[in-house]
Design a protein around this motif. Structure first.
Motif, mmCIF file in Angstrom:
data_model
loop_
_atom_site.group_PDB
_atom_site.id
_atom_site.type_symbol
_atom_site.label_atom_id
_atom_site.label_comp_id
_atom_site.label_asym_id
_atom_site.label_seq_id
_atom_site.Cartn_x
_atom_site.Cartn_y
_atom_site.Cartn_z
ATOM 1 N N CYS A 72 -6.409 15.923 -9.122
ATOM 2 C CA CYS A 72 -7.129 16.343 -10.329
ATOM 3 C C CYS A 72 -8.217 15.371 -10.783
ATOM 4 O O CYS A 72 -9.005 15.690 -11.656
ATOM 5 N N GLY A 73 -8.250 14.172 -10.203
ATOM 6 C CA GLY A 73 -9.267 13.194 -10.563
ATOM 7 C C GLY A 73 -8.918 12.328 -11.759
ATOM 8 O O GLY A 73 -9.734 11.528 -12.211
ATOM 9 N N GLU A 74 -7.707 12.441 -12.298
ATOM 10 C CA GLU A 74 -7.262 11.623 -13.428
ATOM 11 C C GLU A 74 -7.293 10.149 -13.033
ATOM 12 O O GLU A 74 -6.780 9.766 -11.975
ATOM 13 N N ILE A 75 -7.874 9.304 -13.886
ATOM 14 C CA ILE A 75 -7.980 7.865 -13.623
ATOM 15 C C ILE A 75 -7.056 7.128 -14.580
ATOM 16 O O ILE A 75 -7.067 7.378 -15.785
ATOM 17 N N SER A 76 -6.269 6.191 -14.042
ATOM 18 C CA SER A 76 -5.341 5.423 -14.872
ATOM 19 C C SER A 76 -6.111 4.557 -15.861
ATOM 20 O O SER A 76 -7.149 3.999 -15.533
ATOM 21 N N GLU A 77 -5.591 4.460 -17.076
ATOM 22 C CA GLU A 77 -6.234 3.644 -18.105
ATOM 23 C C GLU A 77 -5.858 2.181 -17.959
ATOM 24 O O GLU A 77 -6.636 1.301 -18.313
ATOM 25 N N LYS A 78 -4.685 1.911 -17.440
ATOM 26 C CA LYS A 78 -4.183 0.539 -17.340
ATOM 27 C C LYS A 78 -4.197 0.074 -15.884
ATOM 28 O O LYS A 78 -4.141 0.872 -14.963
ATOM 29 N N TRP A 79 -4.232 -1.254 -15.734
ATOM 30 C CA TRP A 79 -4.113 -1.841 -14.397
ATOM 31 C C TRP A 79 -2.674 -1.687 -13.945
ATOM 32 O O TRP A 79 -1.749 -1.891 -14.723
ATOM 33 N N GLN A 80 -2.486 -1.302 -12.700
ATOM 34 C CA GLN A 80 -1.154 -1.173 -12.116
ATOM 35 C C GLN A 80 -1.107 -2.094 -10.909
ATOM 36 O O GLN A 80 -2.116 -2.319 -10.252
ATOM 37 N N TYR A 81 0.063 -2.638 -10.619
ATOM 38 C CA TYR A 81 0.137 -3.488 -9.442
ATOM 39 C C TYR A 81 1.110 -2.916 -8.426
ATOM 40 O O TYR A 81 2.057 -2.219 -8.763
ATOM 41 N N ILE A 82 0.808 -3.228 -7.168
ATOM 42 C CA ILE A 82 1.716 -2.890 -6.079
ATOM 43 C C ILE A 82 1.976 -4.172 -5.295
ATOM 44 O O ILE A 82 1.130 -5.069 -5.248
ATOM 45 N N ARG A 83 3.165 -4.248 -4.726
ATOM 46 C CA ARG A 83 3.556 -5.423 -3.949
ATOM 47 C C ARG A 83 4.091 -4.971 -2.597
ATOM 48 O O ARG A 83 4.667 -3.901 -2.471
ATOM 49 N N LEU A 84 3.910 -5.824 -1.618
ATOM 50 C CA LEU A 84 4.377 -5.547 -0.265
ATOM 51 C C LEU A 84 5.898 -5.418 -0.224
ATOM 52 O O LEU A 84 6.440 -4.609 0.524
ATOM 53 N N MET A 85 6.589 -6.178 -1.057
ATOM 54 C CA MET A 85 8.050 -6.176 -1.039
ATOM 55 C C MET A 85 8.668 -4.924 -1.674
ATOM 56 O O MET A 85 9.844 -4.649 -1.485
ATOM 57 N N ASP A 86 7.867 -4.156 -2.420
ATOM 58 C CA ASP A 86 8.387 -2.952 -3.069
ATOM 59 C C ASP A 86 8.344 -1.766 -2.113
ATOM 60 O O ASP A 86 7.317 -1.505 -1.491
ATOM 61 N N THR A 87 9.453 -1.061 -2.022
ATOM 62 C CA THR A 87 9.540 0.130 -1.188
ATOM 63 C C THR A 87 10.220 1.229 -1.986
ATOM 64 O O THR A 87 11.318 1.038 -2.500
ATOM 65 N N VAL A 88 9.527 2.360 -2.098
ATOM 66 C CA VAL A 88 10.058 3.496 -2.837
ATOM 67 C C VAL A 88 10.140 4.680 -1.874
ATOM 68 O O VAL A 88 9.181 4.968 -1.157
ATOM 69 N N ALA A 89 11.266 5.368 -1.871
ATOM 70 C CA ALA A 89 11.445 6.524 -0.987
ATOM 71 C C ALA A 89 10.626 7.708 -1.493
ATOM 72 O O ALA A 89 10.518 7.940 -2.702
#
Length: 193
Positions: A72-89
């Motif tokens: 839909c093109g929605e842009i997040s208002e806040k900064w979000q972080y991702i890490r290599l150690m995080d794994t989500v199914a």
């Protein structure tokens, strides 16, 4: 058979007040690209003074990104972080990702994965040139901006002195190399997705 392309874009380096203004002044929604699946490369350009091997340190390094929903093109208002150690199914047992997020506007489940094999260091020979330092596998979530923060490391060119926990949020970093008896620094940091 699907082909995936690596897209490279350069965006302005966001720091300090500009970051706060960018979070408040929400960009207009772009046209949705319903096939937002592929790799996106993050490139870095900086002036290195007497240091080399600038790199993110560890699997807990936080990549601060602004995300856009590919549906839909929605842009997040806040900064979000991702890490290599995080794994989500992923739903339905289709594998895993570094981040899985449901869009607030269209409710579509999107994901993004850090490709660990693509993480590269920025070296003295790369000085003042754009170089890809990481790639992300995007499935619906598209990073549109990056804000470097703490967690980088580098080494003295002559001495090999390790400088850890370098913070690039303000674009510049300076220190002193006791072994080589010279100043070291990283200046004019720019990045692009």
């Amino acid at each position: 058979m699907r082909t995936r392309t690596v897209r490279r874009r350069r965006l302005p380096f966001t720091t300090g007040r500009k970051a706060a203004a960018a979070a408040v002044a929400r960009p207009s929604r772009a046209e949705p690209s319903h096939a937002t699946m592929g790799k996106i490369a993050l490139q870095l350009k900086a002036t290195l003074e007497n240091v080399t091997n600038l790199r993110p340190l560890g699997e807990d390094f936080r990549w601060y990104l602004k995300m856009k929903c590919g549906n839909c093109g929605e842009i997040s208002e806040k900064w979000q972080y991702i890490r290599l150690m995080d794994t989500v199914a992923l739903k339905g047992g289709r594998g895993s990702a570094s981040m899985v997020q449901k869009c607030k506007l269209c409710a579509r489940e999107n994901s993004i994965e850090i490709l660990s094999s693509t993480i590269k260091s920025y070296n003295a020979e790369d000085n003042e040139k754009f170089k890809t330092i990481v790639e992300f596998e995007c499935r619906g979530l598209e990073p549109i901006d990056f804000q470097p923060q703490a967690g980088f490391a580098a080494e003295g060119v002559e001495s090999g002195t390790v400088f850890s926990d370098i913070n690039l949020q303000e674009k510049d970093w300076t220190d002193y190399d006791e072994k080589a008896q010279e100043s070291v620094g990283i200046y004019e940091g720019q990045q692009g997705l």
